[in-house]
Structures are given as structure tokens and as C-alpha cells.
Design an enzyme around this catalytic site. Structure first.
Site, PDB file in Angstrom:
ATOM      1  N   HIS A 175       0.809  -1.222   0.000  1.00 20.05           N
ATOM      2  CA  HIS A 175       0.000   0.000   0.000  1.00 20.05           C
ATOM      3  C   HIS A 175       0.846   1.278   0.000  1.00 20.05           C
ATOM      4  CE1 HIS A 175      -0.643  -2.083   4.052  1.00 20.05           C
ATOM      5  NE2 HIS A 175       0.487  -1.450   4.119  1.00 20.05           N
ATOM      6  N   ASP A 257       7.088   3.666   1.091  1.00 23.89           N
ATOM      7  CA  ASP A 257       8.256   3.060   1.745  1.00 23.89           C
ATOM      8  C   ASP A 257       9.572   3.395   1.044  1.00 23.89           C
ATOM      9  OD1 ASP A 257       6.774   1.477   3.765  1.00 23.89           O
ATOM     10  OD2 ASP A 257       5.904   0.599   1.975  1.00 23.89           O
TER      11      ASP A 257
HETATM   12  P1  NAD Z   1       3.276 -11.970  11.818  1.00 18.47           P
HETATM   13  O1  NAD Z   1       4.423 -12.812  12.268  1.00 18.47           O
HETATM   14  O2  NAD Z   1       2.518 -11.189  12.840  1.00 18.47           O
HETATM   15  O3  NAD Z   1       2.212 -12.865  11.044  1.00 18.47           O
HETATM   16  C1  NAD Z   1       2.585 -13.798  10.120  1.00 18.47           C
HETATM   17  C2  NAD Z   1       1.779 -15.062  10.294  1.00 18.47           C
HETATM   18  O4  NAD Z   1       2.398 -16.067   9.484  1.00 18.47           O
HETATM   19  C3  NAD Z   1       1.744 -15.630  11.738  1.00 18.47           C
HETATM   20  O5  NAD Z   1       0.408 -15.843  12.131  1.00 18.47           O
HETATM   21  C4  NAD Z   1       2.507 -16.933  11.637  1.00 18.47           C
HETATM   22  O6  NAD Z   1       2.007 -17.941  12.504  1.00 18.47           O
HETATM   23  C5  NAD Z   1       2.265 -17.290  10.185  1.00 18.47           C
HETATM   24  N1  NAD Z   1       3.191 -18.287   9.664  1.00 18.47           N
HETATM   25  C6  NAD Z   1       4.506 -18.438   9.918  1.00 18.47           C
HETATM   26  N2  NAD Z   1       4.982 -19.518   9.253  1.00 18.47           N
HETATM   27  C7  NAD Z   1       3.953 -20.023   8.532  1.00 18.47           C
HETATM   28  C8  NAD Z   1       3.807 -21.117   7.642  1.00 18.47           C
HETATM   29  N3  NAD Z   1       4.840 -21.909   7.351  1.00 18.47           N
HETATM   30  N4  NAD Z   1       2.592 -21.346   7.095  1.00 18.47           N
HETATM   31  C9  NAD Z   1       1.552 -20.561   7.392  1.00 18.47           C
HETATM   32  N5  NAD Z   1       1.610 -19.512   8.227  1.00 18.47           N
HETATM   33  C10 NAD Z   1       2.802 -19.255   8.801  1.00 18.47           C
HETATM   34  O7  NAD Z   1       3.851 -11.018  10.698  1.00 18.47           O
HETATM   35  P2  NAD Z   1       3.216  -9.657  10.105  1.00 18.47           P
HETATM   36  O8  NAD Z   1       3.873  -8.516  10.784  1.00 18.47           O
HETATM   37  O9  NAD Z   1       1.736  -9.731  10.105  1.00 18.47           O
HETATM   38  O10 NAD Z   1       3.787  -9.706   8.625  1.00 18.47           O
HETATM   39  C11 NAD Z   1       3.450 -10.737   7.713  1.00 18.47           C
HETATM   40  C12 NAD Z   1       4.126 -10.467   6.382  1.00 18.47           C
HETATM   41  O11 NAD Z   1       3.469  -9.399   5.712  1.00 18.47           O
HETATM   42  C13 NAD Z   1       5.589 -10.036   6.503  1.00 18.47           C
HETATM   43  O12 NAD Z   1       6.337 -10.616   5.464  1.00 18.47           O
HETATM   44  C14 NAD Z   1       5.528  -8.542   6.351  1.00 18.47           C
HETATM   45  O13 NAD Z   1       6.743  -8.013   5.897  1.00 18.47           O
HETATM   46  C15 NAD Z   1       4.430  -8.432   5.316  1.00 18.47           C
HETATM   47  N6  NAD Z   1       3.775  -7.130   5.194  1.00 18.47           N
HETATM   48  C16 NAD Z   1       3.409  -6.774   3.935  1.00 18.47           C
HETATM   49  C17 NAD Z   1       2.768  -5.571   3.721  1.00 18.47           C
HETATM   50  C18 NAD Z   1       2.362  -5.211   2.313  1.00 18.47           C
HETATM   51  O14 NAD Z   1       1.746  -4.172   2.112  1.00 18.47           O
HETATM   52  N7  NAD Z   1       2.672  -6.012   1.309  1.00 18.47           N
HETATM   53  C19 NAD Z   1       2.477  -4.721   4.808  1.00 18.47           C
HETATM   54  C20 NAD Z   1       2.850  -5.126   6.090  1.00 18.47           C
HETATM   55  C21 NAD Z   1       3.488  -6.352   6.275  1.00 18.47           C
END
Ligand code: NAD
Length: 477
Positions: A175, A257
Site C-alpha cells: 500500500h 516506503d
Molecule cells: P506476523 O508474524 O505477525 O504474522 C505472520 C503469520 O504467518 C503468523 O500468524 C505466523 O504464525 C504465520 N506463519 C509463519 N509460518 C507459517 C507457515 N509456514 N505457514 C503458514 N503460516 C505461517 O507477521 P506480520 O507482521 O503480520 O507480517 C506478515 C508479512 O506481511 C511479513 O512478510 C511482512 O513483511 C508483510 N507485510 C506486507 C505488507 C504489504 O503491504 N505487502 C504490509 C505489512 C506487512
């Protein structure tokens, strides 16, 4: 038309709820099934309870199911959203600390033009490997499905997937482009009269078109440059001195970002970060700013758990602004921690995933900013590299807008080329199982003083128990 959506890493709580919140308001997708998948059962249960509660309270006929099986989430899905972070934030911090021990301030994955603290391109082998595993499973079980890549690193991830599993339809989402709307808001201008474009790579996008009411609006930025500025949160950097410094050097305004992704000159110490990203955090990627973010995430997870408990106990309505505010007060949560929840309740998630699914399914065109193979959208960037550009999405797929005016040559050659080179090294290392690319990235790092330092930091990281596969992959002893 009902569809089936699999969400991998569904315990990424706010993200899942945002998707649910958007789905509830999308009548065109009523009757759809959402399969929530995560390996963390507690988080998964809480999200499922709250998703179902949202459905009850908003009167929707969506169906939710939870699973811990990746195959189950993929098999039969039309759209698979990946938001998982393998190893979680704990792993990122562990590896960052190892990097710092060897003289790499903010860890080895903090690299020029890639300072975002959860955007690991070198040392989270397990994350990259999971991207490929998911894509391969889609190719095998649901070859018609779209893979929506939300987990980071989106740039390396989407490029890796397009090369490793070329038949899968992958699209990356972020975003960051909302930064344009932040600028418009600050200028107090009507966004309906604004004609804008951004282009580049994920976390590396630039404002190539900014026209207000038929006039070039770039000069309006000068007014903002002169205004006093203090950040409200560590992420509030769109109008920081850093943003204007990059604008002055590259000749275009960095968006979202991208502002975090400047060069080492501005990141080499906390005091330098303070100067460019503002007091008291020094931006999101300083030791203080990132701690703030991680604490915010912890509070969010704890809110989700408590809300799920409340939903289990009582049928009282939860999802209204008033009730959430009361809940915050009763449980001593900071009110700001509920902004995300208010946005879900009030239908302002800002995420593009559901609009994308709706447009692909029902054909009503949507303008979105997505990560797709370049295929000519940005001149001078290879066709097979994934770029972040505005597109029109409809039932025929994704149609890239012509980037007009084009990005200037400074942005392309001095910023996008070096960023692309780092992506190439990271994914070539993975695809060719060749650790030398990773060593090379570190030899070129201004923090590196010796070959011994490079070898030692990598040795310690690959010797972590969770990196057994990484060690084998690169044939390290
Ligand atoms: P988080 O650790 O809070 O959540 C991630 C989830 O993934 C957890 O619930 C965890 O249990 C799960 N997980 C871990 N290993 C797994 C597996 N093998 N299979 C299924 N689920 C699994 O992390 P977060 O802060 O919510 O971030 C998640 C991702 O999203 C990160 O890579 C972050 O950089 C990304 N992100 C992207 C955007 C975007 O706009 N594209 C914005 C913010 C965060």
C-alpha cells in the site's frame, strides 16, 4: 460470483480482518468461501472467531474455514493470498542481532535501497523457500488460481516466483502508493481532480505524474517543503527531510516506503537517522522506530486474543466504533491501537486484494497499483523484472498503464538499477544454490571491513537450528 480464497499466514491478524472486512462489503463476492491457514493454532482460532463474528454482525453469507494444511488452503482455491512470515519477527531479530555482533548495524539484510526491517532478502531463506513451495503447490493443485503475494520481500519474492514457477499467475501487493494521497491531503486538494501515477519496484516507487486540475502540481510540493514538520509516528516520513533530499537528488518525489529506502549515508547511525527521519524515532527502521512497530504488533495480537475471548463469552455486538472504544478503555489498551479496527469496521481498509479479486471475477474494471512483470511498462527495465505500476484490472486480467511521463534517467539508472542488481544477486543465490552471490553482496557493503567478517556472520546465521535447510541448500559445512 462466489469464489474460494485461501489465506496463508491468516494469523497475521489485522491483515486477515481487513480482508474479511472488505469481503463483507463486496456483494459481488457473496457466498464466497475463505480458508484461513496458519501454523499457529491460537492465532488461527482467534481470527476465525472474529471473522465469523464480523459476518454475523454485518449480515453476510461468506463462509469461513480454518486449516493448518497448506494443501487444503490451496486445493480448489481461485485466489491464494500469502501473508505468512516464516520464523516470525523473533527470527528477524535473532538474525539482526547476529549481524550487529559482526559490525552490521541493523543487520545484514539492511542494504542500500532496502532498509525496511522485515524485508529480508539474504538471510530468511525459509521465507523465500516457502514462496516457491506455495507457488509449486498452486501449479500442481489449482493451476488456474492467482497467487497474491503480500508477504515480504514482495520484490524479490515475485521475481523469484516468476522465474522458479513461471506458469503461476502471481501478483504482488503493497500500500506504499497511498503516500500520494497523504501528500494530497496535506496540500488540501480534491483527490477527484488529481491525476497521478507512480512507477518503479516495490518499496522503490516514484511520482512520475502529479497533475491537479489539468496543471502540473509538482510545484505545490514547494509549499510543503517550507512547512514545519514533525513525525506523528515512525512511519510518518512522506514529507520528511529525507523525502525532499531524495526528490532534490533524483528529480522525482519518492513515494511511500521508498523514503525509508535511501542509501547508507542516511542510515549509518541512529543520529543520522534522527536528522533525516525526525525526532524521536529516527524513522521506522531505527532501533527505536522498529521497537515501536513491534510493540504495536504485539498490542494488536493481544487485542485480537482478548476480542476473540469476549466474542466467545457474549453475543453483545463488538464491531462498532463506540463498543471498540469502550473495550479499549476497559482493557487499558491505547486508543490509537484501535485505528486499524475502526478502519475495518468503517470499510476503509485501503487494501487492494478484494478489489482485485472482484475485478478479476466480475469484470468491472478497477485501477490498482500492483507488482507484475514489466513487459514494457517502464522503459529501460528488462521485461521479465517485476515492477510496481498502476494497472487496470478486469476479467481479462491485468493491463499496465503507459507510464507517462516516463521515469527520469536518474531514477532508473542510479536508483532502480542498483536495487535490481541486489534482487538479482539474492534470487540467483537461491536459484543457483550459490552462496558466492550472498558473500558478494556483503563484500560490496560499506560496513564490511574484511573477508573474515563476511564468512563469520554467514557461518553463524546458517548454523542456527532453523537454518538447517539453508545450510544444505548452499552446500556449506
Ligand atoms: P506476523 O508474524 O505477525 O504474522 C505472520 C503469520 O504467518 C503468523 O500468524 C505466523 O504464525 C504465520 N506463519 C509463519 N509460518 C507459517 C507457515 N509456514 N505457514 C503458514 N503460516 C505461517 O507477521 P506480520 O507482521 O503480520 O507480517 C506478515 C508479512 O506481511 C511479513 O512478510 C511482512 O513483511 C508483510 N507485510 C506486507 C505488507 C504489504 O503491504 N505487502 C504490509 C505489512 C506487512
Amino acid at each position: 460470483m462466489p469464489v474460494r480464497i485461501g489465506i496463508i499466514g491468516a494469523g497475521s491478524a489485522v491483515f486477515s480482518m481487513r480482508v474479511v472486512g472488505d469481503l463483507i462489503r463486496t456483494n459481488e463476492l457473496s457466498g464466497s468461501e475463505v480458508v484461513l491457514m496458519d501454523i499457529d493454532r491460537e492465532r488461527l482460532n482467534a481470527v476465525e472467531i472474529l471473522a465469523n463474528r464480523l459476518i454475523d454482525e454485518f449480515g453476510s453469507d461468506l463462509k469461513f474455514r480454518k486449516t493448518t494444511s497448506l494443501e487444503d488452503a490451496i486445493d480448489g482455491s481461485d485466489f491464494v493470498i500469502n501473508t505468512a512470515l516464516v520464523g516470525g519477527h523473533e527470527y528477524l531479530e535473532k538474525v539482526r542481532a547476529i549481524g550487529e555482533k559482526y559490525g552490521y548495524y541493523r543487520g545484514i539484510d539492511a542494504q542500500e535501497f532496502n532498509m525496511v526491517s522485515d524485508y529480508y532478502t539474504i538471510s530468511n531463506f525459509n521465507q523465500l523457500s516457502y514462496f516457491v513451495e506455495i507457488a509449486k503447490k498452486i501449479a500442481q493443485l489449482s493451476p488456474h488460481a492467482w497467487l497474491i503475494q503480500a508477504a515480504n520481500p514482495v520484490f524479490e519474492g515475485t521475481n523469484l516466483i516468476t522465474r522458479a514457477v513461471p506458469d503461476v499467475k502471481v501478483v504482488g501487493f503493497c500500500h506504499g502508493h497511498h503516500g500520494v494521497l497523504k501528500i494530497a491531503e496535506k496540500l488540501g486538494i480534491d483527490t477527484n481532480k488529481l491525476d497521478w501515477q507512480v512507477a518503479g519496484f516495490n518499496h522503490a516507487i516514484w511520482l512520475n505524474r502529479f497533475v491537479y486540475d489539468g496543471e502540473n502540481a509538482y510545484q505545490m510540493l514547494e509549499k510543503l517543503r517550507k512547512e514545519a514538520w514533525t513525525p506523528k509516528t515512525p512511519f510518518d516520513d512522506q514529507l520528511s527531510p529525507m523525502a525532499f533530499e531524495m526528490y532534490d537528488f533524483y528529480g522525482m518525489m519518492p513515494i511511500g516506503d521508498t523514503v525509508r529506502n535511501s542509501s547508507w549515508r542516511y542510515h549509518k547511525s541512529f543520529s543520522e537517522k534522527l536528522k533525516w527521519y525526525g525526532w524521536p524515532w529516527g524513522g521506522a527502521d531505527s532501533e527505536i522506530g522498529w521497537k515501536w512497530y513491534e510493540e504495536t504488533l504485539r498490542i494488536t495480537v493481544s487485542i485480537i486474543e482478548k476480542l476473540a475471548k469476549a466474542a466467545r463469552k457474549s453475543k453483545d455486538r463488538i464491531f462498532t466504533r463506540e463498543n471498540l472504544e469502550r473495550f479499549a478503555k476497559e482493557n487499558n489498551f491505547p486508543k490509537e491501537a484501535f485505528d486499524e479496527f475502526f478502519a475495518i469496521v468503517e470499510g476503509k481498509s485501503g487494501e487492494q486484494h478484494i478489489p482485485f479479486i472482484k475485478a478479476i471475477t466480475n469484470g468491472k474494471p478497477e485501477r490498482l497499483v500492483v507488482n507484475v512483470k514489466n513487459e514494457g511498462a517502464i522503459a529501460d527495465i528488462p521485461d521479465d523484472v517485476v515492477v510496481e505500476v498502476p494497472v487496470i484490472v478486469d476479467e481479462k486480467g491485468i493491463h499496465r498503464e503507459k507510464i507517462d511521463p516516463p521515469l527520469n534517467d536518474k531514477v532508473i539508472r542510479l536508483y532502480l538499477y542498483p536495487r535490481m542488481m541486489r534482487m538479482e544477486m539474492a534470487i540467483r543465490a537461491f536459484l543457483e544454490k550459490d552462496i558466492r552471490y550472498i558473500y558478494e553482496m556483503l563484500y560490496r557493503d560499506p560496513r564490511t571491513e574484511s573477508e573474515g567478517q563476511v564468512k563469520a556472520v554467514i557461518r553463524e546465521i546458517v548454523n542456527l537450528p532453523e537454518n538447517k535447510k539453508m545450510k544444505e541448500h548452499y552446500g556449506l559445512k
